[in-house]
Every structure is written in C-alpha cells, then in structure tokens.
Motif scaffolding. Structure first.
Motif, PDB file in Angstrom:
ATOM      1  N   GLY A   1       0.808  -1.204   0.000  1.00 30.53           N
ATOM      2  CA  GLY A   1       0.000   0.000   0.000  1.00 30.53           C
ATOM      3  C   GLY A   1       0.848   1.264   0.000  1.00 30.53           C
ATOM      4  N   VAL A   2       2.020   1.182   0.646  1.00 26.68           N
ATOM      5  CA  VAL A   2       2.958   2.298   0.712  1.00 26.68           C
ATOM      6  C   VAL A   2       4.366   1.720   0.675  1.00 26.68           C
ATOM      7  CG1 VAL A   2       3.807   4.256   2.082  1.00 26.68           C
ATOM      8  CG2 VAL A   2       1.366   3.691   2.094  1.00 26.68           C
ATOM      9  N   TRP A   3       5.264   2.344  -0.084  1.00 23.77           N
ATOM     10  CA  TRP A   3       6.653   1.900  -0.075  1.00 23.77           C
ATOM     11  C   TRP A   3       7.587   3.029  -0.485  1.00 23.77           C
ATOM     12  CZ3 TRP A   3       3.213   0.358  -3.878  1.00 23.77           C
ATOM     13  CH2 TRP A   3       3.563   0.589  -5.201  1.00 23.77           C
ATOM     14  N   THR A   4       8.855   2.870  -0.134  1.00 28.30           N
ATOM     15  CA  THR A   4       9.883   3.860  -0.446  1.00 28.30           C
ATOM     16  C   THR A   4      10.552   3.495  -1.759  1.00 28.30           C
ATOM     17  OG1 THR A   4      10.293   4.289   1.897  1.00 28.30           O
ATOM     18  CG2 THR A   4      12.014   4.947   0.356  1.00 28.30           C
ATOM     19  N   VAL A   5      10.673   4.469  -2.643  1.00 29.34           N
ATOM     20  CA  VAL A   5      11.315   4.264  -3.950  1.00 29.34           C
ATOM     21  C   VAL A   5      12.761   4.730  -3.919  1.00 29.34           C
ATOM     22  CG1 VAL A   5      11.193   4.766  -6.423  1.00 29.34           C
ATOM     23  CG2 VAL A   5       9.085   4.555  -5.086  1.00 29.34           C
ATOM     24  N   VAL A   6      12.991   5.917  -3.350  1.00 30.48           N
ATOM     25  CA  VAL A   6      14.333   6.488  -3.207  1.00 30.48           C
ATOM     26  C   VAL A   6      14.464   7.009  -1.791  1.00 30.48           C
ATOM     27  CG1 VAL A   6      15.922   8.319  -3.931  1.00 30.48           C
ATOM     28  CG2 VAL A   6      14.521   7.131  -5.634  1.00 30.48           C
ATOM     29  N   GLN A   7      15.571   6.700  -1.149  1.00 31.54           N
ATOM     30  CA  GLN A   7      15.816   7.185   0.205  1.00 31.54           C
ATOM     31  C   GLN A   7      17.234   7.734   0.287  1.00 31.54           C
ATOM     32  OE1 GLN A   7      15.479   4.269   3.398  1.00 31.54           O
ATOM     33  NE2 GLN A   7      14.689   5.844   4.762  1.00 31.54           N
ATOM     34  N   ALA A   8      17.346   8.980   0.761  1.00 34.26           N
ATOM     35  CA  ALA A   8      18.637   9.647   0.910  1.00 34.26           C
ATOM     36  C   ALA A   8      19.438   9.632  -0.393  1.00 34.26           C
ATOM     37  CB  ALA A   8      19.447   9.015   2.033  1.00 34.26           C
ATOM     38  N   GLY A   9      18.728   9.826  -1.509  1.00 30.90           N
ATOM     39  CA  GLY A   9      19.403   9.933  -2.796  1.00 30.90           C
ATOM     40  C   GLY A   9      19.787   8.629  -3.439  1.00 30.90           C
ATOM     41  N   LYS A  10      19.324   7.500  -2.889  1.00 24.44           N
ATOM     42  CA  LYS A  10      19.668   6.207  -3.454  1.00 24.44           C
ATOM     43  C   LYS A  10      18.403   5.368  -3.644  1.00 24.44           C
ATOM     44  CE  LYS A  10      24.279   5.976  -1.384  1.00 24.44           C
ATOM     45  NZ  LYS A  10      25.197   5.190  -0.520  1.00 24.44           N
ATOM     46  N   PRO A  11      18.247   4.715  -4.803  1.00 24.80           N
ATOM     47  CA  PRO A  11      17.093   3.820  -4.997  1.00 24.80           C
ATOM     48  C   PRO A  11      17.114   2.696  -3.971  1.00 24.80           C
ATOM     49  CG  PRO A  11      18.190   4.282  -7.082  1.00 24.80           C
ATOM     50  CD  PRO A  11      19.088   4.815  -5.993  1.00 24.80           C
ATOM     51  N   THR A  12      15.937   2.348  -3.451  1.00 26.66           N
ATOM     52  CA  THR A  12      15.851   1.289  -2.453  1.00 26.66           C
ATOM     53  C   THR A  12      15.632  -0.079  -3.073  1.00 26.66           C
ATOM     54  OG1 THR A  12      13.479   1.700  -2.206  1.00 26.66           O
ATOM     55  CG2 THR A  12      14.963   2.863  -0.708  1.00 26.66           C
ATOM     56  N   THR A  13      15.332  -0.128  -4.375  1.00 25.93           N
ATOM     57  CA  THR A  13      15.124  -1.406  -5.041  1.00 25.93           C
ATOM     58  C   THR A  13      16.448  -1.993  -5.487  1.00 25.93           C
ATOM     59  OG1 THR A  13      14.791  -0.258  -7.136  1.00 25.93           O
ATOM     60  CG2 THR A  13      12.824  -0.823  -5.869  1.00 25.93           C
TER      61      THR A  13
END
Length: 234
Positions: free
Chosen positions: A84-96
């Motif tokens: 339902g909710v997720w992080t795509v980019v965190q602190a300038g870096k892709p999380t995938t």
C-alpha cells in the motif's frame, strides 16, 4: 626548539592559505528555485532488468493443479493484496535492488495474481523530474517508470491489474542535497459493474529535495484501469 616551532608555524600558515583559496559555495547554490516534471520517451534510456522473483513480471504461472476459483472469489470486490505504501528512493539512493514492491487490483478472495488468466504484456510510462537552484543548475535529476500489467480476468469475466510498481531508471543528486521518493496506493475500486468488473487504481508519488537551507516537496498522481488505460490526474 625554535627551529621546530618555526617549521610548525610555517606549515600551519601554508595550510591556512591553501584552505583560504578553496572557493566556498554561497547560499544561492543551496536554494531550490524550481521543479519541472514531464513525461519522456524511451530514447537513450537504459533498460530495466525485471527481477526473477515471486512478484515479478513473468507471465507464465507455475504449473499447478487447475482449480475452479470462481466459487471463492468476489469478482465485483476489488482489493489490493500487494503493497500500500513503499519507499522508492531514500537519501538519494534507490531502495530497489533485484526485487520491486508491487500493488495489485484483484477480485476479493484472490491470493495471487497468477490465479487469473488473460494477462497482457507489461506496460509502462516514463517520467522525469528535475530540481534547479538559483543558478539554474540541475541539482536533482530523476527518471522513473510506472509499470503495470492489465487485462487479467476470471474465465473471461472482469479486467484487473497486477504488479503495479514504480521503477527508478536514472538518478543524479548534486552534492549538498538530499532526495526522497515514496509511492502510495490510496484506493483500488471497481468502476465497472458487478457482472463485468473493471478494476481501477490510484497511484500517488511524492518526492522531496532539500539542502541545509531549502526544502521542496512535490507530488504526482496517476490513475490506471484494468483495461490498460493510464492517465495523470494532477
């Protein structure tokens, strides 16, 4: 002793003078002036490697005993059994890495999108967002794809969505800036009829760019339906 002190003092003076010659960035560098978002074509973009994971885009379901699933599915009740909710980019870096978070719009009672049939090939739209500072320098340059699979049905009934996700393609963040992106699926609905359901999903993207003196947030909303229609609703 005096010679040692003199050498030390000379070394300190040289270091100070060298440091003084290093240009420091003024505050205008850190001030965000504008943000521009646009849909782009796929020319000269790197390809995305689709992960080989349980929630991937492999359209061939695993071999299993064929069951009559219509008896325990509520075809007119559309639900999201994914994220339902997720992080795509965190602190300038892709999380995938090798596995992407995905959302689905499936009939009530379904436990996996492979229980349905008739799925089309993966479709996607590509977008770019750029943040610029006072000097018109691009401090954040982010290209991403919204990908989805449409037209899943249950014995010819309904049109549903699977593996809706947001995939980073290119990302560049200038020194001194932070950039974060998150995705959310606030609603999945049936915009068809009880006899012939048509799944629909709203996808919200929110991103923020910041420095130690400036911060800006923006968002973009998309609407995808089970027949493959894709539109922006901002």
């Amino acid at each position: 002793m005096n010679r040692v002190l003199a050498v030390f003092a000379l070394s300190a003076l040289i270091a100070f003078q060298a440091q003084a010659q290093i240009p420091t960035r003024d505050q205008n560098y850190y001030k965000i002036k504008s943000v521009v978002t646009k849909e782009i074509t796929e020319q000269n973009l790197p390809s995305v490697v689709v992960p080989n994971e349980p929630a991937d885009f492999d359209l061939a379901p695993a071999e299993a005993e064929v069951l009559d699933i219509t008896s325990f599915l509520s075809l007119d009740a559309v639900v999201n059994i994914g994220k339902g909710v997720w992080t795509v980019v965190q602190a300038g870096k892709p999380t995938t890495d090798t596995k992407f978070d995905t959302a689905n719009a499936l009939p009530g009672g379904a436990t996996d999108w492979t229980e349905l049939e008739g799925w089309g090939a993966p479709e996607f739209k590509t977008f770019n967002v750029q943040y610029k500072n006072i000097y018109d320098m691009t401090v954040v340059d982010f290209t991403y794809r919204v990908m989805y699979i449409a037209n899943g049905n249950v014995k010819g009934i309904g049109q549903y969505l699977a593996n809706v996700t947001v995939i980073p393609v290119n990302l560049s963040v200038a020194w001194g800036f932070k950039f974060n992106v998150s995705a959310a699926i606030p609603t999945v609905t049936n915009i068809g009829t009880a006899q012939n359901p048509l799944a629909a999903m709203q996808v919200n993207l929110r991103w923020s760019a910041s420095s130690f003196i400036s911060s800006e947030e923006s968002s973009r909303m998309f609407y995808i339906t089970g027949d493959g229609e894709f539109k922006e609703i901002n």
